[in-house]
Design a protein around this motif. Sequence first.
Motif, PDB file in Angstrom:
ATOM      1  N   CYS A  31       0.852  -1.187   0.000  1.00 54.26           N
ATOM      2  CA  CYS A  31       0.000   0.000   0.000  1.00 54.26           C
ATOM      3  C   CYS A  31       0.891   1.241   0.000  1.00 54.26           C
ATOM      4  O   CYS A  31       1.873   1.288   0.728  1.00 54.26           O
ATOM      5  N   CYS A  71       0.420  -1.399  -4.873  1.00 59.17           N
ATOM      6  CA  CYS A  71       0.566   0.034  -5.152  1.00 59.17           C
ATOM      7  C   CYS A  71       2.004   0.523  -5.087  1.00 59.17           C
ATOM      8  O   CYS A  71       2.409   1.367  -5.880  1.00 59.17           O
ATOM      9  N   GLN A 128       3.912   2.213  -8.125  1.00 57.45           N
ATOM     10  CA  GLN A 128       4.396   3.583  -7.962  1.00 57.45           C
ATOM     11  C   GLN A 128       5.910   3.695  -8.121  1.00 57.45           C
ATOM     12  O   GLN A 128       6.404   4.589  -8.780  1.00 57.45           O
ATOM     13  N   VAL A 156      -4.023   6.648  -5.849  1.00 62.99           N
ATOM     14  CA  VAL A 156      -4.741   5.503  -6.416  1.00 62.99           C
ATOM     15  C   VAL A 156      -4.902   5.571  -7.944  1.00 62.99           C
ATOM     16  O   VAL A 156      -4.660   4.577  -8.639  1.00 62.99           O
ATOM     17  N   THR A 202      -1.705   4.334  -9.264  1.00 63.05           N
ATOM     18  CA  THR A 202      -1.267   2.969  -8.949  1.00 63.05           C
ATOM     19  C   THR A 202      -2.252   1.906  -9.414  1.00 63.05           C
ATOM     20  O   THR A 202      -1.865   0.764  -9.635  1.00 63.05           O
ATOM     21  N   ARG A 203      -3.516   2.273  -9.550  1.00 65.17           N
ATOM     22  CA  ARG A 203      -4.507   1.246  -9.925  1.00 65.17           C
ATOM     23  C   ARG A 203      -5.131   1.486 -11.291  1.00 65.17           C
ATOM     24  O   ARG A 203      -5.959   0.691 -11.729  1.00 65.17           O
TER      25      ARG A 203
END
Length: 498
Positions: free
Chosen positions: A109, A141, A145, A224, A227-228
């Motif tokens: 995360c 993530c 990243q 987010v 990363t997603r």
Amino acid sequence: MGNGFDFSVERLAGLGVPGGKAPASESGRYTGQSDEADLNVGHYKRSPQDGGINVPLQNGIGAGTFYLETFGCQMNEHDSEKVAGVLLARGYKQVERTDEASVILYNTCSIREKAAQKVFSRLGEYRTTRKEGQVIGVLGCVAQQEGEDIFERAPWVRLVCGSASYRKLPELLAQLEAGGKRITGLDLDTDETFETEITRRDNPWRAYLTIIEGCDKACSYCVVPYTRGPERSRASASVLEEVRQLADRGYTEVQLLGQTVNSYADPSARRMRFSELLAAVAEVAGIRRVRFTTSHPRDFGKDIVEAIETVPGICEHVHLPVQCGSTNVLRAMARTYTRDEYLEKIALLHGSKRAISITTDLIVGFPGETERDFRETLSLLDAVQYDGAFSFKYSPRPNTPSLKMDDAIPEEEKSRRLAILMEKQREIQRARNERLIGETVEVLVEGKSKRENQWSGHTSSNKVMNFTSPEQKLLGHYVQVRVTGASPNSLIGEHTKA
Ligand code: SAM
Ligand code: SF4
């Protein structure tokens, strides 16, 4: 939560809302949860039925074995269930200790700096302790990243894979098994969702199901979307088919997941609305409870409240992150709604025929947040009367627009505001829970304490209930419990036959 429950009640109690840890892991821990408590770390436990390649141990390591640890929100927890399912189906065997594993995976995360730091400190432990032949991989993530920079910071890492590439995981591991030194899976331009029939579910009663991945909102503080990737929804027929399979396997509660779950857009010709999907899931034979998280206020409409009102199986709980009570700060956060617009959504919930509990996420110390802005957040707490809140200190994150904003708030001031906020929210929760004393509520029993006659579970409103019952076999059952006591984070009760 008290310790001593032999089923993993703590895990169940975490929401995650992707808010954490929901969700994080969602739930009773919503309550006044702060940054410090936010790292949800889950270890997947091996179950006897897990398969595995039966290969002799070498160097103390079982070939074809994996260890998987999860950081972060409920979406990450569920991604790990899917990753575990994929690896088990490929013949890998899950182990509980890193020194027994041939593949060590961290599903990470990066939502706040502290979460990302924790991952790197865990990776640092392998500088000296890794065993020859072990593959150490970073998923999620932080992987997305930091990308290949992870190889620079921790050269012993051999696999870096973001969530949009999990489908390719078996392929990537095969490349490593075939002698590949370092492999990455970092594509974000996929329009697929990570659907798999072989998810290894960790909770025997509540099944998590991702219906929308990624995020198209562009909140100025949030990693987010980077990363997603963009929003991708799963076809309604496929969701419903999986729910039917889950019901056949004995699950009675389903939680639909998405960073912005209510922005769901059925990609099939059926074009089912999110509220229709909620109702359709609740109607599947065998399903008693449907939960969903996280809802974005912009896409939260009357139809969702009406669905909750008319379909008893849809739980009376909505997690609706506000982040801040000041329109000025909301604008700087690019949240796409004002304080008043948010309060209009809350009015829909307050006006409902069912007593819908409301929880939220809050950030203090966003750049430029004045004392007056902060006071507006406090007054919003009074107006809404949340049943739980995840509260965070603003954490500047790479690539996000807010990184370049002026007027950073000093760390001590963020801590001061967080403490005031949490204390206020705690008292609101105490009062709200105390008001339930004397009522009888339905509880799904999820945990048994080592102490005699003590059980634990969740109400439809997602409150943690610790209760007494002389019965011996309650796990997984729905029971009526009379509330006899309350604290800010949980209810106390006794089983009633009424
Ligand atoms: N998509 C959800 C939404 O919009 O509410 C939440 C997703 S995020 C994983 C969970 C929470 O983390 C957010 O609601 C926000 O409160 C918090 N968060 C995200 N970025 C943050 C940052 N840079 N600093 C502090 N908190 C942050
Ligand atoms: Fe992040 Fe905003 Fe998307 Fe939530 S809606 S995941 S806070 S960008």
